[in-house]
Write a protein that holds these residues in place. Structure first.
Motif: not given
Length: 398
Positions: A333-334, A338-345, A348-349, A357-362
């Motif tokens: 899945i990861l 494409r062109q997705t906001l990914v909030l993950a570890d 995964s990022n 666009v990724v952001l570490r949240v976990s």
């Protein structure tokens, strides 16, 4: 693992793991990365083949006596390792007959083996602490509250606790009494029933909150408030329980911010002509649930909601939040995003295409460490921070 990193947050206690030294040494690296202080707090008995085959608990008995004399802790938590749990060592029985030999209170944690992952351990540790440490008679301490479910294994736990303290102080003038399990102590848990209300941050804390309600008639509110509107609703719910309306200036500020954030939906509709804003959120259940609702409120469709642990301890899990027992399913899945906001570890990022666009949240996190204690993900300040990433994501779609 969830049991041990929770117990390491309880001051004036010692954790004794009945198991081989190698597993304890390995786990200490993880606890250090989580910001948990292990120094002179975590010990192991060591086990060899004879101990396993013959069921000899002499090492455990000797370790309990040695730790009691050397460190004089108020409590020694005796925890079964995966090996001793699987072979069925009677940890509780050993603690019962060894109690007369030591001054420290012995509390046995036999939960382990293959019953589930760390989320199950968190549920068990909160319950067992409340079944063993609180005093019977407790006088209410006005203007105080407890937080239940602040797991040290969660990303930015210290910051989230800090934000909840700020909100409770500004909204009601209340101060935190005890936090399970983050920087607490044997004494604080001892009179945890004296608080006026319990604030439950995650599902694993609900059974413990139920125990406190039955034992000491302490009401609780369950929610992890992600987003301005959710924070305002949470404060209003807490206020109803306390019989006190939250501070009007704080509520007005949150309403204004919630209105401004909601206007992003219009922007999302405009962007949808080119590329529909979408997100993927990975993390612990309540984080995924809360962040997904927040993203929906600002016009982003959360296409994938993935829980990082099993759903065994979750009561009535939402059907669109998935847990993948096979890691490859999640990886596929990861890699296709494409062109997705990914909030993950971090892990995964790193699997995501550069168009996202990724952001570490976990957790887990492998880039840097949890240093800041004032950068939350929930509450007002957490939403301020998250919106910066949301707006940056929208710019990539323009």
């Amino acid at each position: 693992m969830g049991i041990i990193w929770s117990l390491l947050s309880v001051k004036d206690s010692i954790i004794l793991e009945y198991g081989p030294a190698g597993t304890t040494h390995f786990s200490m690296g993880l606890y250090g990365a989580l910001g948990v202080d292990c120094q002179q707090r975590l010990f192991t008995t060591h086990m060899n083949e004879d101990d396993v085959v013959m069921g000899d608990v002499t090492r455990l008995e000797e370790a309990i006596i040695e730790l009691d004399k050397s460190y004089e802790p108020k409590v020694i938590f005796v925890v079964a390792s995966s090996i001793s749990a699987v072979i069925g060592t009677d940890i509780k029985g050993v603690c019962n007959y060894m109690q007369q030999e030591v001054k420290a209170k012995l509390v046995a944690f036999e939960q382990g083996g293959f019953r589930g992952d760390y989320s199950v351990g968190l549920t068990e540790v909160y319950k067992l602490l409340l079944n063993n440490l609180p005093h019977k008679d407790q006088a209410v301490q006005k203007k105080t509250y407890n937080i239940i479910g602040a797991s040290m294994g969660s990303y930015r736990t210290a910051s989230d606790v800090w934000e909840l303290q700020n909100l409770m102080r500004e909204a009601f003038g209340y101060e935190m009494h005890t936090c399970l399990c983050h920087e607490t102590s044997v004494a604080e848990i001892g009179d945890i029933g004296a608080a006026e209300i319990n604030l439950v941050m995650r599902q694993e804390g609900l059974p413990a909150a139920g125990l406190l309600k039955n034992k000491f008639a302490v009401p609780f509110v369950f929610s992890a408030p992600y987003g301005y509107a959710a924070t305002l609703a949470w404060l209003e719910e807490v206020g109803k329980v306390l019989g006190q309306a939250p501070d009007s200036k704080l509520c007005a500020r949150l309403r204004l911010k919630a209105g401004n954030a909601a206007s992003l939906k219009m922007y999302a509709m405009m962007m949808g002509r080119k590329k529909m804003p979408q997100a993927a959120v990975l993390g612990e259940y309540d984080l995924v649930k809360g962040l997904s609702a927040f993203l929906g409120s600002v016009g982003i469709n959360v296409k994938h909601k993935i829980c990082s642990h099993s759903l065994k301890s979750i009561i009535e899990a939402e059907p669109d939040i998935q847990y993948f027992a096979v890691e490859k399913d999640k990886i596929d899945i990861l890699k296709n995003l494409r062109q997705t906001l990914v909030l993950a570890d971090n892990v995964s990022n790193r699997l995501c295409d550069s168009s996202n666009v990724v952001l570490r949240v976990s957790a887990p996190f492998i880039e840097g460490a949890q240093i800041a204690t004032h950068l939350p993900l929930l509450g007002e300040k957490g939403t301020d921070f998250l919106l910066e990433t949301v707006e940056a994501y929208y710019q990539t779609l323009a």
